[in-house]
Design a protein around this motif. Structure first.
Motif, PDB file in Angstrom:
ATOM      1  N   GLY A  84       0.831  -1.212   0.000  1.00 23.33           N
ATOM      2  CA  GLY A  84       0.000   0.000   0.000  1.00 23.33           C
ATOM      3  C   GLY A  84       0.863   1.258   0.000  1.00 23.33           C
ATOM      4  O   GLY A  84       1.973   1.261   0.530  1.00 23.33           O
ATOM      5  N   GLU A  85       0.292   2.335  -0.562  1.00 29.15           N
ATOM      6  CA  GLU A  85       1.099   3.546  -0.829  1.00 29.15           C
ATOM      7  C   GLU A  85       1.641   4.232   0.428  1.00 29.15           C
ATOM      8  O   GLU A  85       2.624   4.953   0.370  1.00 29.15           O
ATOM      9  N   HIS A  86       0.983   4.009   1.597  1.00 34.00           N
ATOM     10  CA  HIS A  86       1.446   4.705   2.813  1.00 34.00           C
ATOM     11  C   HIS A  86       2.500   3.900   3.576  1.00 34.00           C
ATOM     12  O   HIS A  86       3.019   4.367   4.577  1.00 34.00           O
ATOM     13  N   SER A  87       2.770   2.687   3.128  1.00 34.89           N
ATOM     14  CA  SER A  87       3.694   1.803   3.841  1.00 34.89           C
ATOM     15  C   SER A  87       5.017   2.511   4.155  1.00 34.89           C
ATOM     16  O   SER A  87       5.558   3.229   3.306  1.00 34.89           O
ATOM     17  N   ASP A 206      -8.064  -6.636   3.817  1.00 35.74           N
ATOM     18  CA  ASP A 206      -8.390  -5.254   4.168  1.00 35.74           C
ATOM     19  C   ASP A 206      -9.629  -5.194   5.059  1.00 35.74           C
ATOM     20  O   ASP A 206      -9.647  -4.468   6.052  1.00 35.74           O
ATOM     21  N   SER A 207     -10.670  -5.977   4.698  1.00 32.53           N
ATOM     22  CA  SER A 207     -11.901  -5.938   5.511  1.00 32.53           C
ATOM     23  C   SER A 207     -11.590  -6.372   6.943  1.00 32.53           C
ATOM     24  O   SER A 207     -12.062  -5.746   7.906  1.00 32.53           O
ATOM     25  N   LEU A 208     -10.802  -7.442   7.082  1.00 30.35           N
ATOM     26  CA  LEU A 208     -10.462  -7.915   8.434  1.00 30.35           C
ATOM     27  C   LEU A 208      -9.700  -6.839   9.209  1.00 30.35           C
ATOM     28  O   LEU A 208      -9.966  -6.590  10.392  1.00 30.35           O
ATOM     29  N   LEU A 209      -8.758  -6.180   8.514  1.00 33.62           N
ATOM     30  CA  LEU A 209      -7.946  -5.167   9.211  1.00 33.62           C
ATOM     31  C   LEU A 209      -8.777  -3.942   9.587  1.00 33.62           C
ATOM     32  O   LEU A 209      -8.680  -3.445  10.709  1.00 33.62           O
ATOM     33  N   TYR A 210      -9.622  -3.491   8.658  1.00 31.22           N
ATOM     34  CA  TYR A 210     -10.439  -2.315   8.982  1.00 31.22           C
ATOM     35  C   TYR A 210     -11.400  -2.624  10.130  1.00 31.22           C
ATOM     36  O   TYR A 210     -11.655  -1.776  10.986  1.00 31.22           O
ATOM     37  N   ALA A 211     -11.933  -3.845  10.172  1.00 31.23           N
ATOM     38  CA  ALA A 211     -12.848  -4.210  11.266  1.00 31.23           C
ATOM     39  C   ALA A 211     -12.084  -4.198  12.592  1.00 31.23           C
ATOM     40  O   ALA A 211     -12.578  -3.710  13.618  1.00 31.23           O
ATOM     41  N   GLU A 212     -10.847  -4.718  12.557  1.00 29.33           N
ATOM     42  CA  GLU A 212     -10.035  -4.760  13.775  1.00 29.33           C
ATOM     43  C   GLU A 212      -9.684  -3.332  14.242  1.00 29.33           C
ATOM     44  O   GLU A 212      -9.738  -3.024  15.433  1.00 29.33           O
ATOM     45  N   ILE A 213      -9.357  -2.462  13.288  1.00 25.23           N
ATOM     46  CA  ILE A 213      -9.009  -1.071  13.641  1.00 25.23           C
ATOM     47  C   ILE A 213     -10.226  -0.383  14.286  1.00 25.23           C
ATOM     48  O   ILE A 213     -10.108   0.276  15.326  1.00 25.23           O
ATOM     49  N   ALA A 214     -11.404  -0.591  13.665  1.00 26.66           N
ATOM     50  CA  ALA A 214     -12.618   0.067  14.179  1.00 26.66           C
ATOM     51  C   ALA A 214     -12.924  -0.432  15.593  1.00 26.66           C
ATOM     52  O   ALA A 214     -13.217   0.369  16.498  1.00 26.66           O
ATOM     53  N   ALA A 242       0.188  14.567  13.159  1.00 26.64           N
ATOM     54  CA  ALA A 242      -1.214  14.166  12.982  1.00 26.64           C
ATOM     55  C   ALA A 242      -1.295  12.649  13.173  1.00 26.64           C
ATOM     56  O   ALA A 242      -0.402  11.926  12.725  1.00 26.64           O
ATOM     57  N   PRO A 243      -2.337  12.166  13.864  1.00 23.95           N
ATOM     58  CA  PRO A 243      -2.428  10.719  14.054  1.00 23.95           C
ATOM     59  C   PRO A 243      -2.628   9.991  12.721  1.00 23.95           C
ATOM     60  O   PRO A 243      -3.017  10.599  11.729  1.00 23.95           O
ATOM     61  N   LEU A 244      -2.360   8.661  12.728  1.00 18.13           N
ATOM     62  CA  LEU A 244      -2.480   7.889  11.493  1.00 18.13           C
ATOM     63  C   LEU A 244      -3.957   7.677  11.134  1.00 18.13           C
ATOM     64  O   LEU A 244      -4.773   7.377  12.010  1.00 18.13           O
ATOM     65  N   THR A 245      -4.277   7.833   9.857  1.00 17.12           N
ATOM     66  CA  THR A 245      -5.654   7.565   9.408  1.00 17.12           C
ATOM     67  C   THR A 245      -5.841   6.049   9.273  1.00 17.12           C
ATOM     68  O   THR A 245      -4.863   5.292   9.312  1.00 17.12           O
ATOM     69  N   ASP A 246      -7.098   5.624   9.067  1.00 19.11           N
ATOM     70  CA  ASP A 246      -7.339   4.187   8.906  1.00 19.11           C
ATOM     71  C   ASP A 246      -6.584   3.624   7.702  1.00 19.11           C
ATOM     72  O   ASP A 246      -6.039   2.519   7.766  1.00 19.11           O
ATOM     73  N   ALA A 247      -6.571   4.376   6.609  1.00 19.36           N
ATOM     74  CA  ALA A 247      -5.887   3.877   5.409  1.00 19.36           C
ATOM     75  C   ALA A 247      -4.383   3.741   5.685  1.00 19.36           C
ATOM     76  O   ALA A 247      -3.746   2.770   5.267  1.00 19.36           O
ATOM     77  N   LEU A 249      -3.044   3.288   8.666  1.00 24.43           N
ATOM     78  CA  LEU A 249      -2.884   2.172   9.611  1.00 24.43           C
ATOM     79  C   LEU A 249      -2.912   0.839   8.874  1.00 24.43           C
ATOM     80  O   LEU A 249      -2.093  -0.042   9.130  1.00 24.43           O
ATOM     81  N   ARG A 250      -3.842   0.688   7.936  1.00 21.70           N
ATOM     82  CA  ARG A 250      -3.949  -0.563   7.168  1.00 21.70           C
ATOM     83  C   ARG A 250      -2.605  -0.878   6.490  1.00 21.70           C
ATOM     84  O   ARG A 250      -2.110  -1.993   6.578  1.00 21.70           O
ATOM     85  N   ASP A 251      -2.026   0.157   5.826  1.00 13.94           N
ATOM     86  CA  ASP A 251      -0.779  -0.085   5.089  1.00 13.94           C
ATOM     87  C   ASP A 251       0.373  -0.419   6.044  1.00 13.94           C
ATOM     88  O   ASP A 251       1.198  -1.298   5.751  1.00 13.94           O
ATOM     89  N   GLN A 252       0.418   0.271   7.190  1.00  5.99           N
ATOM     90  CA  GLN A 252       1.522  -0.031   8.136  1.00  5.99           C
ATOM     91  C   GLN A 252       1.334  -1.423   8.743  1.00  5.99           C
ATOM     92  O   GLN A 252       2.304  -2.152   8.952  1.00  5.99           O
ATOM     93  N   LEU A 253       0.093  -1.798   9.017  1.00  2.19           N
ATOM     94  CA  LEU A 253      -0.140  -3.127   9.612  1.00  2.19           C
ATOM     95  C   LEU A 253       0.261  -4.223   8.628  1.00  2.19           C
ATOM     96  O   LEU A 253       0.958  -5.175   8.989  1.00  2.19           O
ATOM     97  N   VAL A 254      -0.170  -4.085   7.368  1.00  2.00           N
ATOM     98  CA  VAL A 254       0.207  -5.101   6.364  1.00  2.00           C
ATOM     99  C   VAL A 254       1.731  -5.168   6.260  1.00  2.00           C
ATOM    100  O   VAL A 254       2.322  -6.258   6.220  1.00  2.00           O
ATOM    101  N   THR A 255       2.371  -4.002   6.245  1.00  2.46           N
ATOM    102  CA  THR A 255       3.832  -3.967   6.128  1.00  2.46           C
ATOM    103  C   THR A 255       4.487  -4.727   7.281  1.00  2.46           C
ATOM    104  O   THR A 255       5.371  -5.567   7.070  1.00  2.46           O
ATOM    105  N   LEU A 256       4.037  -4.443   8.498  1.00  2.00           N
ATOM    106  CA  LEU A 256       4.656  -5.100   9.661  1.00  2.00           C
ATOM    107  C   LEU A 256       4.382  -6.608   9.639  1.00  2.00           C
ATOM    108  O   LEU A 256       5.266  -7.416   9.923  1.00  2.00           O
TER     109      LEU A 256
END
Ligand code: HEM
Length: 441
Positions: A84-87, A206-214, A242-247, A249-256
């Motif tokens: 993802g582009e924010h990684s 992505d759906s699993l990660l966004y649900a977990e973030i929410a 500025a805190p990380l947005t959901d998008a 967060l998704r990219d950083q989580l996938v990266t890690l």
């Protein structure tokens, strides 16, 4: 300024790309022998013009350069469709610096000490399940373990079902065949066969990660939690960022999740193989494990990563024309610090091909010669974590079992899986229960 690319092969770019992807352990040393310490390759889609370096003074120059002149994020663009582009791996300059500031505290010394017990517990469960009557395919077992570890570190205590759903999907996501890679270059293929399946798998992740973030944003105990996701949801105020947005967060989580497990699994599998292959060194490692001495185990891991670099190189794309290692290179060139070649240089390491952990205990390793985690402002954020995890896992293995090569004991060779160098046959071993010997008083 007159540009001058270093010498290199004149083969068609497609041939160079194929060899670079699939046979770099042969290609790179052969090119260095033929063309010298600095050479150029054409390896699209990775890089149209790639210049390979391995001398310590060149490595130093590249890692110390201003990050606005050498873009690692742009050099890593090939990973974009997955990460993802924010990684953290894919961004540069201000965006990278901010993400790094926000992620760093989750991987500092104090945080690592906090994760160690969890790693040890998970390693114990894994290793206790090994069967002494059959071969252990170490790479498979280490992949399963390191994925479980990184999911637990990233998410903390979560619904078991989320992890069970994520694990196979993450494994599928990193199993990138050259066919899937082609789809990244020609996006219109997305609607068909393997490319459609790749996208579908990605949107399930992505759906699993966004649900977990929410769910985590709503968690009543957020402030007390020490997992990476909970920390990331709370950072920013103290650094003024500025805190990380959901998008993001998704990219950083996938990266890690992805950068953080296959790499460490490969390093562990190679270490187990080397210790099974060198019983004398295994005895020393066992004594260290028994006595809770991490130094020797860490040296064994470091020497493994020298002899079998997990990642072959790092990439930086020049944002302007500049001189690197005495070569006038145009903007757009990708400079490659070759971890593989730096670790094989006989002027960097005596007994280059010998497995000798003690070289890391005797101050024999010079600056800018050991590069498994890259360097400069882009040095791997998980370096400390993977060494902590590696020593904790080795300790659990060595205190329970003696490691032996199987009877057909063919030597292991490397192969590139996705981007990591793994033992081709999976580092198969047989194990015997360890008879505990009391440490001398
Ligand atoms: C043996 C294990 C590992 C190896 C060999 C490894 C290797 C590397 C390398 C070579 C780089 C590129 C550095 C550069 O461009 O200079 C890197 C970057 C990175 N690694 Fe690792 N890594 C390992 C484990 C981990 C772990 C456990 C995590 C996370 C928990 C992780 C997360 C990252 C991230 C986020 C980056 C991007 C850093 C940045 O661009 O600022 N890695 N790693």
């Amino acid at each position: 300024m007159r540009f001058r690319y270093p010498p290199g092969p004149r083969w068609p770019a497609a041939v160079q790309s194929f060899l670079f992807q699939r046979h770099r352990a042969w290609l790179l040393p052969a090119m260095r022998r033929r063309y010298g310490d600095v050479f150029a390759l054409r390896v699209p889609p990775y890089a149209d013009n790639l210049v390979v370096f391995s001398r310590p003074e060149h490595i130093k120059e590249i890692f110390a350069a201003d990050p606005s002149d050498l873009h690692a994020g742009e050099g890593n663009q090939i990973l974009g469709p997955v990460m993802g582009e924010h990684s953290l791996l894919l961004t540069d300059e201000d965006e990278h610096a901010r993400a790094r500031r926000l992620l760093m505290p989750a991987f500092n010394g104090a945080s690592l000490r906090g994760y160690r017990e969890l790693v040890t517990d998970l390693a114990r469960v894994e290793v206790d399940g090994w069967d002494t009557s059959t071969e252990v395919i170490t790479l498979e077992r280490m992949n399963a373990l390191t994925l479980e570890v990184i999911m637990r570190v990233v998410f903390g205590v979560t619904d078991r079902r989320t992890r069970d759903q994520l694990a196979p999907r993450l494994n599928r996501m990193v199993d990138i065949s050259p066919i899937v890679l082609l789809g990244w270059v020609i996006p219109s293929l997305d609607r068909f066969g393997p490319w459609r399946r790749f996208r579908a798998n990605q949107s399930q992740i992505d759906s699993l990660l966004y649900a977990e973030i929410a769910a985590r944003r709503r968690a009543a105990d957020l402030a007390e939690r020490t997992d990476v996701l909970s920390r990331l949801l709370q950072v920013g105020s103290e650094t003024g960022d500025a805190p990380l947005t959901d998008a993001e967060l998704r990219d950083q989580l996938v990266t890690l999740l992805l950068a953080g497990h296959e790499t460490t699994a490969a390093a562990l599998a190679w270490t187990v193989y080397e210790l099974a292959n060198h019983p004398g060194l295994q005895d020393q490692a066992y004594a260290a494990a028994r006595d809770n001495d991490d130094k020797y185990l860490e040296a064994a891991l470091k020497e493994t990563m020298r002899l079998h670099p997990v990642i072959a190189s790092t990439a930086r794309k020049l944002t302007r024309d500049q001189v690197i290692g005495g070569w006038h290179l145009p903007a757009g060139t990708v400079v490659n610090t070759s971890i593989l070649l730096a670790h094989q240089r006989s002027d960097n390491y005596v007994d280059t091909w010998a497995y000798r952990p003690d070289r890391f205990l005797n101050n024999e390793v010079g600056p800018n010669t050991w590069l498994p985690f890259g360097g400069g402002v882009r040095r791997c954020i998980g370096a400390g974590f993977s060494l902590m995890e590696g020593t904790a896992v080795l300790r659990e293995i060595l205190t329970r079992y003696t490691l032996l090569l199987p009877a057909d004991g063919k030597p292991e060779r490397g192969r590139v899986r996705n981007i990591t160098n793994v033992p081709r046959r999976g580092a198969r071993i047989t194990i015997a229960p360890r008879l505990r010997v009391a440490s001398p008083m």
